[in-house]
Design a protein around this motif. Structure first.
Motif, PDB file in Angstrom:
ATOM      1  N   PHE A  13       0.831  -1.214   0.000  1.00 44.87           N
ATOM      2  CA  PHE A  13       0.000   0.000   0.000  1.00 44.87           C
ATOM      3  C   PHE A  13       0.859   1.254   0.000  1.00 44.87           C
ATOM      4  O   PHE A  13       0.587   2.190  -0.738  1.00 44.87           O
ATOM      5  N   THR A  14       1.901   1.278   0.821  1.00 41.52           N
ATOM      6  CA  THR A  14       2.780   2.464   0.870  1.00 41.52           C
ATOM      7  C   THR A  14       3.560   2.599  -0.435  1.00 41.52           C
ATOM      8  O   THR A  14       3.817   3.715  -0.885  1.00 41.52           O
ATOM      9  N   ASN A  15       3.948   1.494  -1.077  1.00 48.05           N
ATOM     10  CA  ASN A  15       4.640   1.554  -2.358  1.00 48.05           C
ATOM     11  C   ASN A  15       3.703   2.052  -3.460  1.00 48.05           C
ATOM     12  O   ASN A  15       4.102   2.813  -4.317  1.00 48.05           O
ATOM     13  N   ASP A  16       2.440   1.645  -3.443  1.00 46.18           N
ATOM     14  CA  ASP A  16       1.460   2.082  -4.432  1.00 46.18           C
ATOM     15  C   ASP A  16       1.164   3.574  -4.276  1.00 46.18           C
ATOM     16  O   ASP A  16       0.953   4.281  -5.253  1.00 46.18           O
ATOM     17  N   GLU A  17       1.150   4.072  -3.045  1.00 47.37           N
ATOM     18  CA  GLU A  17       0.879   5.483  -2.787  1.00 47.37           C
ATOM     19  C   GLU A  17       2.027   6.356  -3.256  1.00 47.37           C
ATOM     20  O   GLU A  17       1.835   7.467  -3.731  1.00 47.37           O
ATOM     21  N   SER A  18       3.245   5.896  -3.096  1.00 51.27           N
ATOM     22  CA  SER A  18       4.418   6.694  -3.470  1.00 51.27           C
ATOM     23  C   SER A  18       4.575   6.775  -4.988  1.00 51.27           C
ATOM     24  O   SER A  18       5.228   7.662  -5.492  1.00 51.27           O
ATOM     25  N   ASN A  19       4.005   5.848  -5.725  1.00 52.79           N
ATOM     26  CA  ASN A  19       4.098   5.848  -7.192  1.00 52.79           C
ATOM     27  C   ASN A  19       3.058   6.675  -7.789  1.00 52.79           C
ATOM     28  O   ASN A  19       2.399   7.387  -7.969  1.00 52.79           O
TER      29      ASN A  19
END
Length: 123
Positions: free
Chosen positions: A117-123
């Protein structure tokens, strides 16, 4: 069985049942695990009510003194209760182990989802 021994057993049984009922009421004991303790108390009540029958039984197995017979019966009952409790604890220990493993798997899955989730938000 002499009257002083019978009197002592009756008093002990009254205290025994009061303590059991108190623990049940406070929910310190679960009824299904208390049934074995209740059965042991009933056996002792039967011994007090029918001492001649108990005396015949213990004489038939070679025990001469009534107090030795009471001791043997009590020891046998305690051994059965201890084995029963050991079985219950073993089952609960196994269940706790399974629950800890499940919690660890859920925690790992939660961390993976948080990272995703945090990786998807940063992209």
């Amino acid at each position: 069985m002499n009257t002083s021994l019978r009197g002592a057993i009756v008093i002990a049984l009254i205290i025994y049942y009061v303590v059991l009922l108190y623990l049940l009421r406070k929910r310190a004991l679960i009824l299904k695990y208390t049934l074995l303790w209740l059965t042991a108390g009933v056996i002792m009540i039967l011994i007090v009510i029918f001492p001649q029958a108990f005396e015949k039984v213990i004489h038939s197995i070679g025990i001469i003194e009534m107090t030795n017979g009471l001791f043997a019966v009590t020891l046998f009952a305690i051994m059965i209760i201890v084995v029963s409790i050991t079985s219950i604890v073993s089952k609960m220990n196994e269940r706790i182990r399974q629950l800890v493993q499940e919690c660890a798997m859920y925690e790992k899955r939660l961390r993976e989802l948080e990272r995703k989730f945090t990786n998807d938000e940063s992209n």
